[in-house]
Design a protein around this motif. Structure first.
Motif, short mmCIF file in Angstrom:
data_model
loop_
_atom_site.label_atom_id
_atom_site.label_comp_id
_atom_site.label_asym_id
_atom_site.label_seq_id
_atom_site.Cartn_x
_atom_site.Cartn_y
_atom_site.Cartn_z
N MET A 207 -22.57 16.55 17.28
CA MET A 207 -22.55 15.63 18.53
C MET A 207 -21.34 15.24 18.61
N THR A 208 -20.72 14.58 17.67
CA THR A 208 -19.26 14.03 17.78
C THR A 208 -18.20 15.03 18.26
N ALA A 209 -18.42 16.26 17.56
CA ALA A 209 -17.54 17.32 18.27
C ALA A 209 -17.67 17.42 19.60
N VAL A 210 -18.80 17.38 20.01
CA VAL A 210 -19.18 17.82 21.35
C VAL A 210 -18.53 16.75 22.29
N PHE A 211 -18.64 15.52 21.92
CA PHE A 211 -17.99 14.51 22.81
C PHE A 211 -16.50 14.60 22.63
N TYR A 212 -15.99 15.14 21.36
CA TYR A 212 -14.61 15.23 21.32
C TYR A 212 -14.10 16.36 22.15
N LEU A 213 -14.74 17.29 22.39
CA LEU A 213 -14.36 18.36 23.18
C LEU A 213 -14.35 18.25 24.67
N VAL A 214 -15.36 17.26 25.05
CA VAL A 214 -15.30 16.70 26.40
C VAL A 214 -14.11 15.73 26.56
N VAL A 215 -13.88 14.95 25.50
CA VAL A 215 -12.49 14.11 25.85
C VAL A 215 -11.37 14.98 26.04
N ALA A 216 -11.12 16.00 24.80
CA ALA A 216 -10.26 16.94 25.12
C ALA A 216 -9.85 17.60 26.42
N LEU A 217 -10.88 17.92 26.99
CA LEU A 217 -10.94 18.86 28.08
C LEU A 217 -10.73 17.90 29.55
N SER A 218 -10.82 16.81 29.31
CA SER A 218 -10.66 15.69 30.50
C SER A 218 -9.44 15.59 31.05
N PRO A 219 -8.48 15.91 30.45
CA PRO A 219 -7.13 16.10 31.23
C PRO A 219 -7.27 17.14 32.44
N LEU A 220 -8.18 18.07 32.15
CA LEU A 220 -8.37 19.20 33.23
C LEU A 220 -8.71 18.36 34.51
N VAL A 221 -9.55 17.38 34.26
CA VAL A 221 -10.18 16.73 35.50
C VAL A 221 -8.84 15.98 35.90
N GLY A 222 -8.16 15.24 35.47
CA GLY A 222 -7.01 14.61 35.66
C GLY A 222 -5.95 15.41 36.48
N MET A 223 -5.81 16.55 35.85
CA MET A 223 -4.85 17.63 36.66
C MET A 223 -5.23 17.97 38.16
N VAL A 224 -6.53 18.18 38.04
CA VAL A 224 -7.24 18.41 39.37
C VAL A 224 -7.32 17.35 40.46
N LEU A 225 -7.18 16.26 40.00
CA LEU A 225 -7.24 15.03 40.59
C LEU A 225 -5.67 14.66 41.19
N ALA A 226 -4.70 15.02 40.37
CA ALA A 226 -3.31 14.61 40.55
C ALA A 226 -2.78 15.83 41.59
N ARG A 227 -3.32 16.86 41.54
CA ARG A 227 -2.94 17.90 42.56
C ARG A 227 -3.63 17.53 43.93
N GLN A 228 -4.92 16.95 43.95
CA GLN A 228 -5.17 16.45 45.28
C GLN A 228 -4.75 15.33 45.81
N ALA A 229 -4.37 14.42 44.51
CA ALA A 229 -3.33 13.27 45.29
C ALA A 229 -1.93 13.58 45.77
N ARG A 230 -1.46 14.65 45.37
CA ARG A 230 -0.41 15.12 45.80
C ARG A 230 -0.41 15.83 47.35
#
Length: 264
Positions: free
Chosen positions: A1-24
């Protein structure tokens, strides 16, 4: 379960990248703040799962190490206390937990050499543990170089590049985390099964007298016993006894004398 949560956190920059493009595209700085909030919210369950998993692994390591003290032929090199302290003492936690688990694996699986699975698990764990800290340090330094308030497309693009690079940096620790989690689960299952089997073989037998629970009697023995009882219960031939041979009246017993024994 910890590995699953870490994978979610590791992929969270993908959400930030999408939001940053939308902000631009929309020139909306609030979306950049939303990207930070998303990462912070996802980090909370990851921290809880990480601490919980760490406590459970320490408890299992200590119990598995204590069990080996009762195994004939076991040759532990470290005391059971190191199963706990090895994870907590700085610098010692880079090698001691691996030695404890390796010793437990050899004594539990009855092997002369340490299973290769232990080396794979510990190597992956070190890559994840060190890599995760390095990634966090690099992310902090990269974020400090970002413009606080982006006014141009270049400023927004800096945020897009930051989240993209952060996701790429997280790739190595994420893969190492998955490998460490899978190999540790396999080790726990194999060692626990081997210890349970050895403990079951060493259980004492039931005492012979009195027997409890009652022993199971086979059908053949039951039939033999029934035949024997019926044969004893059948009346034999009647023997005529002459009056002279019949016993006379029996006088009642007298009071016991001093110094006598019961039943004498």
């Amino acid at each position: 379960m910890t590995a699953v949560f870490y994978l979610v956190v590791a992929l969270s920059p993908l959400v930030g990248m999408v939001l940053a493009r939308q902000a631009r595209a929309d020139d909306d700085r609030d979306l950049l703040l939303g990207a930070l909030i998303v990462q912070g919210v996802l980090a909370i369950p990851m921290a809880v799962a990480y601490v919980t998993a760490g406590v459970l692994v320490i408890i299992w390591t200590w119990r598995a190490r204590k069990n080996t003290d009762a195994f004939p032929g076991a040759l532990p090199t470290l005391g059971a206390g190191w199963a706990i302290a090895g994870w907590l003492v700085p610098f010692a936690n880079l090698a001691v937990p691996a030695r404890v688990v390796a010793n437990v694996a050899r004594d539990s699986l009855w092997r002369r050499f340490t299973p290769a699975l232990v080396a794979v698990w510990w190597s992956a764990w070190l890559v994840f543990s060190v890599g995760e800290r390095m990634v966090d340090l690099l992310d902090r330094r990269a974020y400090e170089r970002l413009p606080e308030i982006p006014f141009t497309d270049g400023g927004y693009q800096a945020y897009v590049d930051y989240y993209r690079d952060s996701m790429l940096r997280n790739a190595v620790p994420a893969v190492a985390c998955v490998i460490a989690a899978v190999t540790l689960i396999m080790l726990i299952q194999r060692i626990s099964a081997a210890q349970e089997a050895r403990i079951a073989r060493a259980l004492p037998a039931w005492p012979t007298a009195p027997v409890w629970p009652p022993a199971q009697v086979s059908p053949v023995a039951q039939v033999s016993t029934a035949v024997h009882v019926s044969a004893v219960a059948q009346p034999g031939p009647v023997v005529q006894v002459s009056p002279a041979a019949q016993p006379g009246p029996v006088s009642p017993p007298g009071p016991p004398e001093a110094g006598g024994t019961i039943g004498a």
